[in-house]
Design a protein around this motif. Structure first.
Motif, PDB file in Angstrom:
ATOM      1  N   HIS A   1      42.932  48.853  39.481  1.00 41.22           N
ATOM      2  CA  HIS A   1      42.868  47.232  39.472  1.00 41.22           C
ATOM      3  C   HIS A   1      44.136  46.928  38.717  1.00 41.22           C
ATOM      4  CE1 HIS A   1      38.855  47.486  41.004  1.00 41.22           C
ATOM      5  NE2 HIS A   1      38.767  48.564  40.432  1.00 41.22           N
TER       6      HIS A   1
ATOM      7  N   ARG B   1      46.798  43.210  37.150  1.00 42.19           N
ATOM      8  CA  ARG B   1      46.632  42.150  36.572  1.00 42.19           C
ATOM      9  C   ARG B   1      47.983  41.336  36.792  1.00 42.19           C
ATOM     10  NH1 ARG B   1      49.196  42.567  31.723  1.00 42.19           N
ATOM     11  NH2 ARG B   1      49.209  44.765  30.795  1.00 42.19           N
ATOM     12  N   ARG B   2      47.985  40.080  36.664  1.00 46.39           N
ATOM     13  CA  ARG B   2      49.138  39.222  37.141  1.00 46.39           C
ATOM     14  C   ARG B   2      49.989  39.469  35.759  1.00 46.39           C
ATOM     15  NH1 ARG B   2      52.067  38.447  40.925  1.00 46.39           N
ATOM     16  NH2 ARG B   2      50.225  37.741  42.303  1.00 46.39           N
TER      17      ARG B   2
ATOM     18  N   HIS C   1      44.632  47.433  49.366  1.00 46.19           N
ATOM     19  CA  HIS C   1      45.038  46.561  48.043  1.00 46.19           C
ATOM     20  C   HIS C   1      43.815  46.070  47.412  1.00 46.19           C
ATOM     21  CE1 HIS C   1      43.954  42.368  49.423  1.00 46.19           C
ATOM     22  NE2 HIS C   1      44.197  43.072  50.554  1.00 46.19           N
TER      23      HIS C   1
ATOM     24  N   GLN D   1      40.458  44.480  45.949  1.00 47.50           N
ATOM     25  CA  GLN D   1      39.730  43.095  46.504  1.00 47.50           C
ATOM     26  C   GLN D   1      39.765  42.138  45.766  1.00 47.50           C
ATOM     27  OE1 GLN D   1      35.625  44.242  47.173  1.00 47.50           O
ATOM     28  NE2 GLN D   1      35.354  42.511  48.336  1.00 47.50           N
ATOM     29  N   GLY D   2      40.123  40.825  46.283  1.00 47.60           N
ATOM     30  CA  GLY D   2      40.254  39.731  45.561  1.00 47.60           C
ATOM     31  C   GLY D   2      41.816  39.473  44.841  1.00 47.60           C
ATOM     32  N   GLU D   3      42.252  40.703  45.072  1.00 45.63           N
ATOM     33  CA  GLU D   3      43.836  40.366  44.745  1.00 45.63           C
ATOM     34  C   GLU D   3      44.969  39.881  46.104  1.00 45.63           C
ATOM     35  OE1 GLU D   3      45.528  40.539  41.801  1.00 45.63           O
ATOM     36  OE2 GLU D   3      43.424  41.075  40.946  1.00 45.63           O
TER      37      GLU D   3
ATOM     38  N   GLU E   1      47.319  39.611  49.262  1.00 48.59           N
ATOM     39  CA  GLU E   1      47.598  40.799  49.968  1.00 48.59           C
ATOM     40  C   GLU E   1      49.134  40.968  50.000  1.00 48.59           C
ATOM     41  OE1 GLU E   1      47.987  40.768  54.841  1.00 48.59           O
ATOM     42  OE2 GLU E   1      45.847  40.718  54.007  1.00 48.59           O
TER      43      GLU E   1
END
Length: 202
Positions: free
Chosen positions: A13, A15-16, A169, A171-173, A175
């Motif tokens: 997972h 993070r930005r 990729h 989920q929730g991030e 594409e």
């Protein structure tokens, strides 16, 4: 069971990463083992990579979607001994090797690792290409990037097209830019029974 027969999807997972990037967590690696974390210093300005490309040299292949490259000012070491920086190939997921437990490798994991090993020999020059949408660094301090070889092109595309990895990729991030192309290659590889699609079942 996972709908992708050649791998367990969801192995990381992200993070930005922005100008207010949080302090990185270190990665203590034995193979792909994340044995513990301590705080690393925040990256200095010359360690910030805001898009674009970074040239690197391969140290080793960890598994079918993860490699280690030589550290640099743009790629600070993620290993305790400072010898390597870990890169997670963006837009794909390969079967898990399960280095950290007694579980047998997932079906196709060794084949994916061996295939990537053939492509990326130690010392090979690669270009790490960041995506316009996806994060550049994950929560473990690993770079998230497309990996390109001058002689072979997009390594992630090769893994997917030859049946050793699935398009994926988090989920929730957002594409990734190349995700649709990877999906098409995966569909073709699956239909043809290429690579691990031939003998690994959902």
């Amino acid at each position: 069971m996972n709908p992708h027969p050649i791998g367990r999807i969801g192995s990381h997972h992200s993070r930005r990463v922005g100008t207010s990037r949080a302090r990185w967590a270190c990665v203590l690696l034995a193979g792909l083992t994340l044995t513990g974390c301590s705080t690393l210093a925040s990256p200095t300005p010359d360690q910030e990579v805001d898009g674009g490309e970074v040239d690197a040299a391969v140290v080793r292949v960890i598994d079918g979607d993860t490699i280690a490259v030589e550290p640099s000012s743009a790629l600070p070491a993620t290993s305790e001994d400072g010898a390597e920086h870990v890169v997670r190939v963006l837009g794909i997921d390969a079967p898990e090797m399960h280095y950290t437990d007694d579980t047998e490798p997932d079906c196709g994991a060794q084949e994916a690792t061996d295939y990537l090993d053939e492509l990326l020999v130690p010392g090979a020059a690669v270009t790490l290409v960041h995506d316009s949408e996806a994060d550049e660094i994950d929560r473990y301090g690993r770079t998230l990037a497309y990996v390109e070889l001058e002689t072979a092109g997009d390594v992630g595309e090769l893994l997917v097209a030859n049946g050793y990895a699935a398009a994926w990729h988090p989920q929730g991030e957002p594409e990734p830019d190349r995700f649709s192309a990877y999906q098409e290659s995966m569909a073709e590889a699956r239909a043809a029974g290429a690579g691990s699609w031939e003998h690994c079942t959902p």
